[in-house]
Structure formats: C-alpha cells, structure tokens
Design a protein around this motif. Structure first.
Motif, PDB file in Angstrom:
ATOM      1  N   THR A 347      73.680  44.265 -65.566  1.00 61.51           N
ATOM      2  CA  THR A 347      74.783  45.195 -65.597  1.00 61.51           C
ATOM      3  C   THR A 347      74.674  46.431 -66.441  1.00 61.51           C
ATOM      4  O   THR A 347      74.887  47.526 -66.027  1.00 61.51           O
ATOM      5  CB  THR A 347      76.137  44.232 -65.796  1.00 61.51           C
ATOM      6  OG1 THR A 347      76.050  43.256 -65.220  1.00 61.51           O
ATOM      7  CG2 THR A 347      77.376  45.307 -65.831  1.00 61.51           C
ATOM      8  N   LEU A 348      73.977  46.150 -67.362  1.00 62.18           N
ATOM      9  CA  LEU A 348      73.680  47.253 -68.545  1.00 62.18           C
ATOM     10  C   LEU A 348      72.579  48.458 -68.017  1.00 62.18           C
ATOM     11  O   LEU A 348      72.635  49.405 -68.430  1.00 62.18           O
ATOM     12  CB  LEU A 348      73.375  46.699 -69.924  1.00 62.18           C
ATOM     13  CG  LEU A 348      74.715  46.029 -70.513  1.00 62.18           C
ATOM     14  CD1 LEU A 348      73.802  45.462 -71.829  1.00 62.18           C
ATOM     15  CD2 LEU A 348      75.665  47.011 -71.007  1.00 62.18           C
ATOM     16  N   ARG A 349      71.683  47.640 -67.220  1.00 61.01           N
ATOM     17  CA  ARG A 349      70.612  48.371 -66.484  1.00 61.01           C
ATOM     18  C   ARG A 349      70.809  49.566 -65.609  1.00 61.01           C
ATOM     19  O   ARG A 349      70.377  50.663 -65.833  1.00 61.01           O
ATOM     20  CB  ARG A 349      69.593  47.488 -65.820  1.00 61.01           C
ATOM     21  CG  ARG A 349      68.462  48.277 -65.428  1.00 61.01           C
ATOM     22  CD  ARG A 349      67.649  47.137 -64.448  1.00 61.01           C
ATOM     23  NE  ARG A 349      68.264  47.037 -63.206  1.00 61.01           N
ATOM     24  CZ  ARG A 349      67.527  46.092 -62.030  1.00 61.01           C
ATOM     25  NH1 ARG A 349      66.123  46.024 -62.452  1.00 61.01           N
ATOM     26  NH2 ARG A 349      68.128  45.811 -61.069  1.00 61.01           N
ATOM     27  N   MET A 350      71.940  49.329 -64.877  1.00 60.76           N
ATOM     28  CA  MET A 350      72.365  50.441 -64.211  1.00 60.76           C
ATOM     29  C   MET A 350      72.958  51.819 -64.732  1.00 60.76           C
ATOM     30  O   MET A 350      72.357  52.780 -64.361  1.00 60.76           O
ATOM     31  CB  MET A 350      73.341  49.884 -63.173  1.00 60.76           C
ATOM     32  CG  MET A 350      72.847  48.826 -62.184  1.00 60.76           C
ATOM     33  SD  MET A 350      74.384  48.310 -61.245  1.00 60.76           S
ATOM     34  CE  MET A 350      74.383  49.809 -60.114  1.00 60.76           C
ATOM     35  N   PRO A 351      73.859  51.633 -65.708  1.00 57.26           N
ATOM     36  CA  PRO A 351      74.040  52.708 -66.141  1.00 57.26           C
ATOM     37  C   PRO A 351      73.032  53.615 -67.424  1.00 57.26           C
ATOM     38  O   PRO A 351      72.858  54.740 -67.056  1.00 57.26           O
ATOM     39  CB  PRO A 351      75.417  52.551 -67.171  1.00 57.26           C
ATOM     40  CG  PRO A 351      75.179  51.027 -67.427  1.00 57.26           C
ATOM     41  CD  PRO A 351      74.606  50.595 -66.100  1.00 57.26           C
ATOM     42  N   LEU A 352      72.134  52.687 -67.666  1.00 58.03           N
ATOM     43  CA  LEU A 352      71.163  53.224 -68.832  1.00 58.03           C
ATOM     44  C   LEU A 352      70.037  53.680 -67.672  1.00 58.03           C
ATOM     45  O   LEU A 352      69.321  54.723 -68.255  1.00 58.03           O
ATOM     46  CB  LEU A 352      70.468  51.824 -69.572  1.00 58.03           C
ATOM     47  CG  LEU A 352      71.349  51.535 -70.598  1.00 58.03           C
ATOM     48  CD1 LEU A 352      70.618  50.452 -71.424  1.00 58.03           C
ATOM     49  CD2 LEU A 352      71.969  52.459 -71.626  1.00 58.03           C
ATOM     50  N   SER A 353      69.682  53.382 -66.766  1.00 64.41           N
ATOM     51  CA  SER A 353      68.955  53.872 -65.639  1.00 64.41           C
ATOM     52  C   SER A 353      69.388  55.225 -65.438  1.00 64.41           C
ATOM     53  O   SER A 353      68.608  56.158 -65.172  1.00 64.41           O
ATOM     54  CB  SER A 353      68.443  53.127 -64.763  1.00 64.41           C
ATOM     55  OG  SER A 353      67.953  51.693 -65.123  1.00 64.41           O
ATOM     56  N   SER A 354      70.574  55.354 -64.907  1.00 69.91           N
ATOM     57  CA  SER A 354      71.097  56.718 -64.552  1.00 69.91           C
ATOM     58  C   SER A 354      70.895  57.596 -65.609  1.00 69.91           C
ATOM     59  O   SER A 354      70.662  58.827 -65.410  1.00 69.91           O
ATOM     60  CB  SER A 354      72.488  56.457 -64.167  1.00 69.91           C
ATOM     61  OG  SER A 354      72.608  55.517 -63.051  1.00 69.91           O
ATOM     62  N   LEU A 355      71.156  57.109 -66.837  1.00 71.69           N
ATOM     63  CA  LEU A 355      71.169  58.215 -68.037  1.00 71.69           C
ATOM     64  C   LEU A 355      69.792  58.626 -68.130  1.00 71.69           C
ATOM     65  O   LEU A 355      69.416  59.693 -68.734  1.00 71.69           O
ATOM     66  CB  LEU A 355      71.568  57.632 -69.150  1.00 71.69           C
ATOM     67  CG  LEU A 355      73.233  57.379 -69.243  1.00 71.69           C
ATOM     68  CD1 LEU A 355      73.484  56.722 -70.835  1.00 71.69           C
ATOM     69  CD2 LEU A 355      73.759  58.705 -69.360  1.00 71.69           C
ATOM     70  N   ALA A 356      68.753  57.512 -68.058  1.00 72.78           N
ATOM     71  CA  ALA A 356      67.510  57.940 -68.115  1.00 72.78           C
ATOM     72  C   ALA A 356      66.710  58.963 -66.989  1.00 72.78           C
ATOM     73  O   ALA A 356      65.942  60.010 -67.259  1.00 72.78           O
ATOM     74  CB  ALA A 356      66.515  56.616 -68.000  1.00 72.78           C
ATOM     75  N   PHE A 357      67.413  58.855 -65.694  1.00 75.25           N
ATOM     76  CA  PHE A 357      66.978  59.904 -64.913  1.00 75.25           C
ATOM     77  C   PHE A 357      67.556  61.163 -65.016  1.00 75.25           C
ATOM     78  O   PHE A 357      67.293  62.095 -64.492  1.00 75.25           O
ATOM     79  CB  PHE A 357      67.423  59.069 -63.486  1.00 75.25           C
ATOM     80  CG  PHE A 357      66.771  58.157 -62.855  1.00 75.25           C
ATOM     81  CD1 PHE A 357      65.288  58.306 -62.504  1.00 75.25           C
ATOM     82  CD2 PHE A 357      67.358  57.027 -62.421  1.00 75.25           C
ATOM     83  CE1 PHE A 357      64.486  57.193 -62.155  1.00 75.25           C
ATOM     84  CE2 PHE A 357      66.561  56.035 -62.186  1.00 75.25           C
ATOM     85  CZ  PHE A 357      65.182  55.784 -61.857  1.00 75.25           C
ATOM     86  N   SER A 358      68.556  61.326 -65.691  1.00 74.94           N
ATOM     87  CA  SER A 358      69.202  62.625 -66.085  1.00 74.94           C
ATOM     88  C   SER A 358      68.550  63.258 -67.388  1.00 74.94           C
ATOM     89  O   SER A 358      68.932  64.472 -67.618  1.00 74.94           O
ATOM     90  CB  SER A 358      70.455  62.476 -66.215  1.00 74.94           C
ATOM     91  OG  SER A 358      70.931  61.597 -67.351  1.00 74.94           O
ATOM     92  N   SER A 359      67.599  62.379 -68.033  1.00 75.25           N
ATOM     93  CA  SER A 359      67.093  62.937 -69.344  1.00 75.25           C
ATOM     94  C   SER A 359      65.665  63.770 -68.928  1.00 75.25           C
ATOM     95  O   SER A 359      64.790  63.141 -68.351  1.00 75.25           O
ATOM     96  CB  SER A 359      66.739  61.763 -70.123  1.00 75.25           C
ATOM     97  OG  SER A 359      65.997  62.196 -71.296  1.00 75.25           O
TER      98      SER A 359
END
Length: 537
Positions: A347-359
């Motif tokens: 569950t935590l991986r999804m928002p963290l991956s989205s933040l990583a793709f925007s970095s």
C-alpha cells in the motif's frame, strides 16, 4: 555457692540471648541478600527478554524498510531501464531472465538433473511459457507507458487472478473481495479516461498501455497454474530446481516470442524479423561498450528513438540490483513477518513510487508531475486494495470457524483448523497466536500438513508485493538408519558406544590417527575408569 551459681546462670542466659540476637541479625541479613539476588536475577531476565524482543522486532523493521525501498527502486528503475534502451526490449528481457540461471544452478546443484523427469519438465515449461510471455509484453509495453501509469495499471492483475481462479479452480472469495476488485478496475479506468496526455506525458501511448495491461494476463495464469501444478506429485521437490528450469524455459520462450516485435501495429518500434538477430550484438555494444547503434533516421515523430548508451548501464544494472534485493527482502519479510505486513508495504509503495516518478532528482528529464486524475485514481485503487484485503481476512475467519466446529473455550476464540489449501497465495492468511495453546485439544491439528506454499523469485516487475507461490508437497520424514537409531539411543541414555569401552577401543581408529595404547589392548590389564562421565543435571 548459691549466689555464684545464680550469677553464672544469669550470665549464661545473657550470653545465649546475645548469641540468638546475633544469629537473628545474620539470618535477616542473609534473607535480604537472597531477596536482592532474586530481584537482580529477575531484572536480568527481563532485560534479556526485552533485548531478545528488540532484536527480533529490530530485524523485522529493518527487513520491512529494506523491502519498501527495494520495491520502490525496482518499480522506478524498471521504467528507467526501458526508457534508457527503448530499442532493445528483447535484449533486456533476455538479460533480466538469464541472470537468474547461474544463480539457481548453484543453489540446486546436482538436483537439476535428478529432478528433471518428463512430467516435471512439462510443468516447468508451462510456467516458463507464462512468465516469458509476461516479461516480453511487460518490457515492450513499459517502454512507452509512464511510470505512474505503470503503478496503476499493474493492479489489474488482482481482478484477473480472481476471475481465472473462479473459472479454473472454482475458488471461493468473499463478496468484499469482489467489491474491492471492482473498485480497482474503476480506478484504472478513471486513470485512463481522466488522463490528459499532455506535456511530459506525451510518451504515454495508449497502444503500449494496452500491451502493458495484456502482460498481466499471463502473470495471472502463471499464478493460478502454480497453485495446482504439483498436487499430483508424490515426491519431494526442490524449489531451486523448479526456479532453475522455469528460468531456462522462460529464456527459451523469449526466443519464441520474437515475432511479437515484428508486428506492424508497433509503428516505429517494429523490428524486421531479419534484424532480430542483430539485437543481441547491438544491445551488448550499447550496454557494455557504451556505443550508440541507432544514430540516423531517429528522434523525429514517426521514427525510432535515438540511442543514449553513454549512461544506459546505470539504470539497467540498478534495476537488476533492486530486483534481486526486492526478491530477497520479500522472502525475509515473509519468513519473519506476516502477510499483513507485506500488504502494508504494498500500500505504501504506490504513493511513494508516484512521488519518485515526479522527482527530477531521481528521474531527471523524464520526471512527470502527477495530475489530479492520478491522485484520484491512486486513492480509488488504494481503497479497493484495502476492501479486498479486509474481505480476504473475513473469508479466512469464516473458513476457520467452518472447520473448527462449535467447540468454544471461555475467553478464547474457537479452535482453529489447519491452514486452508484453497488459497496459499491469498492475502490475509495468518497464524493464530492461540492455536499453540489449543493444539493439544484437537488431534487433527497435530498431524503434519501434506502441502506447503513456497514463494518464488520474479525476474521482472512484480505487480503486487506478494510473490508468486507454488503449492508443493511437504517433505515427509524419512526412516532413520540403524546407525542413527543406535547413536540416538546412546545420546538419550547418556552413555558411549560399546566400541569406546577399554576392551574394544582398539577396534576403532583414534581421532588423531595414532595407534591406541597397548595397555587397553591387553585383556589381562585391569580396565581403567571409562572416559565418559555422567553429568549431574
């Protein structure tokens, strides 16, 4: 004389009283000392208990954090790898598969040949076929599918797995699981319909999004087949042998799937069949020698992308590293933790991956700022995952009560039955803490389970945090040899072997290789004291 006797008696009484008082004081001092020692011992035991608890929980927390970081790194570097070498998808597929072949060959050893019967090879080939097709389509579709979109689209493997399990296995699910799967599908559709496709998302092409979604179909088929593949296998099965042969057949499937790259619908990404043999050479020159192969007639609309091989090795080897670490820490969390913990990481991986793709620090020029539609779809999909997870937990409780019967104990839940074999890979399976206390009260819980669920490595991007499971027969205990029975008897009786007696010691070679002492060989010599001593317990 009477006075003297009286005085002596009085003095004796005083001395006795003084001595008694001294002994009482000494007794009180000893009692206080014993109490202090007992308290100190209890304090040491409490400290050791807390230290052991912190050590165990500390390891689990470390493994969980590493799993979360490696899962995000695996997701991010998969996109970076396909973007760095978009013209060599087939080469990347072969590389990601072949790297595991020597790894499992070393772990399996000679069992690779011993476990390669014809019936087993057929099952290994089917698994390799599904996994190979999934990897080929995933790499091809991921080259023009945005990172955030990959996170969202990969969740459609859950409703696909449910549908195939119901149709092929007649598997039972809770109604909340169906609802959660429907919510996940709604979130994926919302992500596609609300996506504007402008700006940096222009690389997110619909055709390749569809190919990426289609890659989840063989992934779901592989998961379903692995649950039933070895139910008719009576012997022991080494999971390393299984994964070696699956990797081999997956590698061969990638060769068979080469015509997929020649389809005209791929547009500029189409590779003529006559040039497929050159991809191995060109991909090697690009990755290891940093030489651009596609320089001319590239980069414009309707043309292939130009190579940027100077820095291509960084995301490729980063992905291989994170993929290996992701598999390793997944196994460690499953071993030391629970399925609920894995779901939390997923569950935590999804928002963290989205933040990583925007970095921009991580993705560089390929960073994509998520829009409102991405956030809405992310919230909807996470809600569906939570509902699906809760439904799986309720289903597990229903199955336990159904098999446990009406037996109740005050203050304790009903007696639990052994883990259901219907869904070894389903989330929400956990072991009840009270089952150990109630185990002697139920005979069937004490029997060894015939089947066990074993997690497997994944060579490509795993849609969910939980690995694929294969249902194999649990190794049955083998009868002990006569030598083992004899040695165990000696150990239980706390005695040595008769060959270690002074009269027979010359019949066994000494540990140092020297001949035994002559006085032990002479039967006329009085027997010395045996070398073994019964320890006082």
């Amino acid at each position: 004389t009477t006075t003297t006797t009286t005085t002596a008696t009085t003095t004796t009484r005083r001395t006795t009283t003084s001595t008694s008082s001294s002994f009482a004081a000494m007794g009180g001092s000893n009692s206080e000392t014993n109490v202090g020692k007992k308290n100190h011992q209890e304090c040491d035991e409490n400290v050791q208990t807390w230290a052991a608890w912190l050590n165990r929980k500390g390891k689990l927390m470390f493994f969980t954090v590493c799993l979360l970081l490696s899962s995000v790194g695996n997701q991010v570097n998969f996109k970076r790898m396909t973007s760095a070498m978009p013209n060599y998808g087939w080469y990347l597929t072969q590389l990601s598969t072949f790297i595991y072949v020597p790894f499992f060959l070393v772990l399996a050893g000679t069992g690779v040949i011993e476990g390669a019967s014809r019936s087993m090879l057929k099952k290994f080939a089917i698994m390799g076929l599904f996994d190979g097709l999934s990897g080929t389509l995933m790499v091809l579709g991921g080259s023009h599918t945005g990172g955030t979109m990959q996170v969202l689209l990969s969740q459609c493997v859950i409703p696909m797995t449910i549908a195939l399990s119901v149709v092929c296995l007649s598997k039972e699910y809770h109604w909340l699981q169906y609802l959660g799967a429907g919510v996940i599908v709604a979130g994926i559709l919302a992500a596609q319909m609300l996506s504007t496709g402008g700006g940096a998302d222009s690389n997110n092409l619909m055709l390749f999004n569809i190919i990426f979604v289609v890659s989840m179909i063989p992934t779901a088929l592989s998961s379903v087949f692995k649950e039933i593949a070895f139910k008719d296998h009576d012997g022991d099965l080494d999971v390393n042998v299984l994964q070696f042969w699956v990797a081999i057949f997956q590698f061969l499937t990638n060769f068979i799937a080469t015509p997929i790259y020649t389809l005209k619908i791929l547009g500029p990404q189409q590779v003529p069949l006559s040039e497929m043999s050159n991809l191995l050479y060109e991909g090697t020159r690009c990755l290891f020698f940093l030489e651009d192969q596609v320089k001319d007639h590239c980069g414009l609309p309707g043309e292939r992308e130009c190579d940027h091989c100077t820095d291509a090795w960084v995301p490729v080897f980063s992905y291989l590293f994170f993929n290996m670490m992701f598999n390793v820490f997944t196994m460690l969390v499953i071993k030391h933790g629970s399925a609920a913990l894995s779901f939390l990481v997923a569950t935590l991986r999804m928002p963290l991956s989205s933040l990583a793709f925007s970095s921009t620090w991580i993705m560089g020029a390929e960073a994509v700022q998520p829009g409102l539609s991405d956030y809405v779809s992310l919230v909807v999909i996470i809600t569906g995952l939570v509902v699906y997870r809760y439904g799986a937990r309720l289903l597990k409780e229903q199955l336990r009560k159904r098999h446990a019967g009406p037996t109740y104990i005050g203050g304790v839940s009903p007696l639990t039955s052994p883990t259901s074999q219907a869904s070894p890979a389903s989330p929400g399976l956990y072991k009840s803490r009270s089952s150990n206390l109630l185990e002697p009260l139920q005979a069937k819980d004490r029997r060894p389970k015939k089947w066990q669920s074993t997690p497997l490595f994944s060579a490509f991007l795993r849609p969910t945090i939980e690995p694929d499971y294969v249902l194999i027969r649990r190794p049955m205990p083998k009868p002990r040899t006569a030598e083992r029975v004899r040695n165990d008897l000696y150990a239980r009786l706390a005695v040595a072997s008769p060959l270690a007696s002074p009269q027979l010691r010359h019949m066994t070679p000494s540990a140092s290789g020297a001949s035994p002492s002559p006085r032990f060989e002479d039967p006329e010599t009085p027997s010395p004291v045996p070398h073994f001593v019964m320890e006082e317990r």
